[in-house]
Design a protein around this motif. Structure first.
Motif, PDB file in Angstrom:
ATOM      1  N   UNK A  47       0.763  -1.204  -0.014  1.00 43.70           N
ATOM      2  CA  UNK A  47      -0.172  -0.055   0.016  1.00 43.70           C
ATOM      3  C   UNK A  47       0.818   1.407  -0.109  1.00 43.70           C
ATOM      4  N   UNK A  48       1.939   1.305   0.755  1.00 45.46           N
ATOM      5  CA  UNK A  48       2.898   2.403   0.818  1.00 45.46           C
ATOM      6  C   UNK A  48       3.520   2.458  -0.520  1.00 45.46           C
TER       7      UNK A  48
ATOM      8  N   UNK B  43      15.261   1.446 -11.160  1.00 41.88           N
ATOM      9  CA  UNK B  43      16.415   1.585 -10.256  1.00 41.88           C
ATOM     10  C   UNK B  43      16.415   0.503  -9.081  1.00 41.88           C
ATOM     11  N   UNK B  44      15.205   0.752  -8.396  1.00 38.34           N
ATOM     12  CA  UNK B  44      14.749  -0.386  -7.162  1.00 38.34           C
ATOM     13  C   UNK B  44      14.505  -1.756  -7.729  1.00 38.34           C
ATOM     14  N   UNK B  45      14.418  -1.949  -8.687  1.00 38.87           N
ATOM     15  CA  UNK B  45      14.418  -3.203  -9.522  1.00 38.87           C
ATOM     16  C   UNK B  45      15.718  -3.897  -9.431  1.00 38.87           C
ATOM     17  N   UNK B  46      16.780  -3.027  -9.878  1.00 39.33           N
ATOM     18  CA  UNK B  46      18.075  -3.229 -10.222  1.00 39.33           C
ATOM     19  C   UNK B  46      18.664  -3.450  -8.853  1.00 39.33           C
TER      20      UNK B  46
ATOM     21  N   UNK C 214       7.400  -2.956  -1.671  1.00 40.56           N
ATOM     22  CA  UNK C 214       7.212  -1.563  -2.174  1.00 40.56           C
ATOM     23  C   UNK C 214       7.293  -1.603  -3.922  1.00 40.56           C
ATOM     24  N   UNK C 215       8.132  -2.381  -4.312  1.00 42.05           N
ATOM     25  CA  UNK C 215       8.224  -2.339  -5.776  1.00 42.05           C
ATOM     26  C   UNK C 215       6.965  -2.664  -6.526  1.00 42.05           C
ATOM     27  N   UNK C 216       6.550  -4.043  -5.837  1.00 43.82           N
ATOM     28  CA  UNK C 216       5.084  -4.373  -6.432  1.00 43.82           C
ATOM     29  C   UNK C 216       4.087  -3.402  -6.397  1.00 43.82           C
ATOM     30  N   UNK C 217       4.010  -2.474  -5.170  1.00 50.81           N
ATOM     31  CA  UNK C 217       3.160  -1.406  -4.976  1.00 50.81           C
ATOM     32  C   UNK C 217       3.244  -0.216  -6.173  1.00 50.81           C
TER      33      UNK C 217
ATOM     34  N   UNK D   4       3.062  -9.676 -15.018  1.00 54.98           N
ATOM     35  CA  UNK D   4       3.777 -10.462 -13.900  1.00 54.98           C
ATOM     36  C   UNK D   4       3.640  -9.847 -12.773  1.00 54.98           C
ATOM     37  N   UNK D   5       3.933  -8.188 -12.579  1.00 56.67           N
ATOM     38  CA  UNK D   5       3.828  -7.825 -11.316  1.00 56.67           C
ATOM     39  C   UNK D   5       2.192  -7.879 -10.715  1.00 56.67           C
ATOM     40  N   UNK D   6       1.227  -7.718 -11.844  1.00 54.47           N
ATOM     41  CA  UNK D   6      -0.173  -7.670 -11.273  1.00 54.47           C
ATOM     42  C   UNK D   6      -0.266  -9.110 -10.650  1.00 54.47           C
ATOM     43  N   UNK D   7       0.193 -10.240 -11.297  1.00 57.09           N
ATOM     44  CA  UNK D   7      -0.158 -11.647 -10.628  1.00 57.09           C
ATOM     45  C   UNK D   7       0.485 -11.646  -9.228  1.00 57.09           C
ATOM     46  N   UNK D   8       1.833 -11.094  -9.296  1.00 59.25           N
ATOM     47  CA  UNK D   8       2.416 -11.024  -7.781  1.00 59.25           C
ATOM     48  C   UNK D   8       1.584 -10.430  -6.830  1.00 59.25           C
ATOM     49  N   UNK D   9       1.024  -9.327  -7.369  1.00 55.86           N
ATOM     50  CA  UNK D   9       0.338  -8.243  -6.566  1.00 55.86           C
ATOM     51  C   UNK D   9      -1.118  -9.049  -5.923  1.00 55.86           C
ATOM     52  N   UNK D  10      -1.635  -9.722  -6.762  1.00 53.01           N
ATOM     53  CA  UNK D  10      -2.964 -10.400  -6.319  1.00 53.01           C
ATOM     54  C   UNK D  10      -2.575 -11.859  -5.640  1.00 53.01           C
ATOM     55  N   UNK D  11      -1.622 -12.362  -6.036  1.00 49.44           N
ATOM     56  CA  UNK D  11      -1.251 -13.465  -5.492  1.00 49.44           C
ATOM     57  C   UNK D  11      -1.355 -13.481  -3.908  1.00 49.44           C
ATOM     58  N   UNK D  12      -0.623 -12.704  -3.673  1.00 49.21           N
ATOM     59  CA  UNK D  12      -0.218 -12.588  -1.878  1.00 49.21           C
ATOM     60  C   UNK D  12      -1.611 -12.346  -1.222  1.00 49.21           C
ATOM     61  N   UNK D  13      -2.240 -11.616  -1.301  1.00 48.08           N
ATOM     62  CA  UNK D  13      -3.382 -11.493  -0.423  1.00 48.08           C
ATOM     63  C   UNK D  13      -4.363 -12.702  -0.436  1.00 48.08           C
ATOM     64  N   UNK D  14      -4.618 -13.253  -1.920  1.00 50.02           N
ATOM     65  CA  UNK D  14      -5.627 -14.023  -1.997  1.00 50.02           C
ATOM     66  C   UNK D  14      -4.957 -15.488  -1.324  1.00 50.02           C
ATOM     67  N   UNK D  15      -3.592 -15.707  -1.449  1.00 43.70           N
ATOM     68  CA  UNK D  15      -2.987 -16.937  -0.724  1.00 43.70           C
ATOM     69  C   UNK D  15      -2.998 -16.723   0.632  1.00 43.70           C
ATOM     70  N   UNK D  16      -2.859 -15.655   1.195  1.00 46.97           N
ATOM     71  CA  UNK D  16      -3.153 -15.584   2.839  1.00 46.97           C
ATOM     72  C   UNK D  16      -4.268 -15.810   3.209  1.00 46.97           C
ATOM     73  N   UNK D  17      -5.615 -15.209   2.666  1.00 41.64           N
ATOM     74  CA  UNK D  17      -6.611 -15.716   2.891  1.00 41.64           C
ATOM     75  C   UNK D  17      -7.008 -17.068   2.971  1.00 41.64           C
ATOM     76  N   UNK D  18      -6.537 -17.838   1.906  1.00 44.77           N
ATOM     77  CA  UNK D  18      -6.676 -19.258   1.695  1.00 44.77           C
ATOM     78  C   UNK D  18      -6.099 -20.052   3.054  1.00 44.77           C
ATOM     79  N   UNK D  19      -4.547 -19.584   2.979  1.00 44.11           N
ATOM     80  CA  UNK D  19      -3.973 -20.345   4.118  1.00 44.11           C
ATOM     81  C   UNK D  19      -4.509 -20.011   5.554  1.00 44.11           C
ATOM     82  N   UNK D  20      -5.096 -18.891   5.809  1.00 45.12           N
ATOM     83  CA  UNK D  20      -5.473 -18.778   7.251  1.00 45.12           C
ATOM     84  C   UNK D  20      -6.523 -19.417   6.997  1.00 45.12           C
ATOM     85  N   UNK D  21      -7.557 -19.520   6.154  1.00 42.32           N
ATOM     86  CA  UNK D  21      -9.019 -20.227   6.164  1.00 42.32           C
ATOM     87  C   UNK D  21      -8.691 -21.662   6.399  1.00 42.32           C
ATOM     88  N   UNK D  22      -7.569 -22.246   5.684  1.00 42.74           N
ATOM     89  CA  UNK D  22      -7.234 -23.879   5.866  1.00 42.74           C
ATOM     90  C   UNK D  22      -6.910 -23.936   7.211  1.00 42.74           C
TER      91      UNK D  22
END
Length: 377
Positions: A16-17, A33-36, A217-220, A304-322
């Motif tokens: 979010x930051x 530059x951040x990516x490098x 931060x780079x993903x955001x 690719x960045x969009x996949x990473x950005x959505x993957x993390x919160x969805x994965x967290x919700x599923x793992x916590x649910x399990x």
């Protein structure tokens, strides 16, 4: 509030930051530059420390092979799944998704919750299994990414020595691969992080500490998700989770696992978010193509960045649910039931969007009645 949930909120807050900081990063060069820094400093240091910290336990040696098997099955399933999501073959988006979706990032999305809910013994098992995943994301996917790049950009469509030479050159020159090679060499001679001089180990640890914040931060900063793309990626990630649970469910039934925590660990590990390391390969290929300016791009960096950005919160919700499910997942059959639900969500959303798009093209025009000739007279 649960400590694992708080850690998740911290990770999401970093993204979010990054989104908020977009107004301060006006050009692509600044974000690049951040990516490098990530690819050439933080990521190599993190991998080096992770490899030197490996403690091989003989009775757990099967776990890396099982994790590697899961990665490979997901990779082989992608040509069947991606076209159903509206991602056409031989496109940059197809290659990007095929590289990212089979990868796992348990360190960020799984380990904190496994430690909190299942304890240190199961965290050790998850870490051991991650060795197989590391081999897959660091070596196998790198070779796949470079092979796609040279096959696409080469004027000669051969895949022999002409293609092998530049690939080997790229492998040797990449900082990540140099650090991997050094770490493996030190491991052979019995070195650990404690064996290194203090100034060197401390430098590497400090560099590793900036890895997670910089990646988030780079993903955001880099993420740009359109409405249509959001639903497409959400469907893809749901289908991915469904496939993981389908494979896990059959494995639980065949192996006869009955211990509740073993079942939960199997599910939680497989539901880990997509890894940043395959994106590092995408970024490396992007850098090569930036110099040569080819007509066709191998990968779609933004996708690719969009996949990473959505993957993390969805994965967290599923793992916590399990992990909060109690005894619900008491057998492989309930795991298969959950797999069917997630696959249905993943596959039905693109179907629904396709139908609504088709209906949107229809125009209902009221027929015009011809006026009688007497009225025109």
């Amino acid at each position: 509030m649960d400590i694992s949930l708080q850690k998740t909120i911290v990770f999401l807050f970093f993204i979010f930051i990054g989104v908020l900081l977009k107004v301060k990063f006006k050009s692509k060069e600044e974000i690049s530059g951040i990516k490098k820094i990530i690819l050439n400093l933080a990521l190599p240091a993190t991998i080096f420390i992770a490899l030197l910290g490996i403690k091989v336990e003989l009775h757990l040696l099967i776990l890396p092979f099982l994790a590697l098997g899961l990665n490979l099955l997901l990779f082989l399933a992608m040509p069947l799944v991606l076209p159903l999501m509206g991602i056409s073959k031989k496109t940059p988006e197809y290659r990007t998704a095929k590289l990212l979706i089979p990868s796992l990032a348990p360190g960020l999305s799984c380990f904190p919750f496994v430690l909190e809910f299942l304890g240190e013994d199961y965290l050790a098992k998850a870490a051991m299994a991650d060795l197989g995943n590391k081999v897959f994301v660091l070596f196998f996917l790198y070779l796949v990414a470079m092979n796609w790049h040279y096959a696409l950009q080469s004027n000669r469509r051969n895949t022999g020595s002409a293609q092998l030479k530049p690939m080997l050159k790229a492998m040797i020159s990449e900082p990540v691969n140099i650090f991997i090679g050094m770490a493996l060499l030190l491991l052979v001679f019995g070195f650990t992080m404690d064996s290194l001089p203090f100034f060197l180990s401390e430098t590497l640890e400090k560099l590793s500490l900036i890895m997670t914040p910089l990646v988030l931060l780079f993903i955001g900063l880099a993420v740009k998700i359109k409405r249509k793309q959001f639903f497409q990626i959400f469907s893809l990630l749901c289908a991915r989770a469904g496939l993981v649970l389908l494979i896990s469910g059959f494995f639980i039934l065949i192996s006869g696992i009955q211990a509740q925590n073993e079942i939960l660990l199997t599910m939680a590990f497989g539901l880990s978010a997509c890894s940043f390391w395959p994106y590092a390969h995408i970024a490396a290929v992007d850098s090569l193509e930036l110099e040569n300016k080819p007509k066709k791009k191998t990968f779609n960096n933004d996708f690719g960045i969009a996949i990473l950005a959505l993957s993390f919160p969805l994965s967290t919700v599923l793992i916590l649910g399990v992990l909060n499910s109690g005894t619900f997942f008491a057998s492989g059959y309930t795991v298969l039931l959950m797999a069917g639900l997630l696959l249905a969500i993943g596959l039905l959303l693109p179907l629904f969007n396709g139908l609504t798009a088709k209906w949107g093209h229809f125009k209902f025009v009221s027929p015009k009645l011809e006026r009688p000739a007497t009225e025109n007279a």
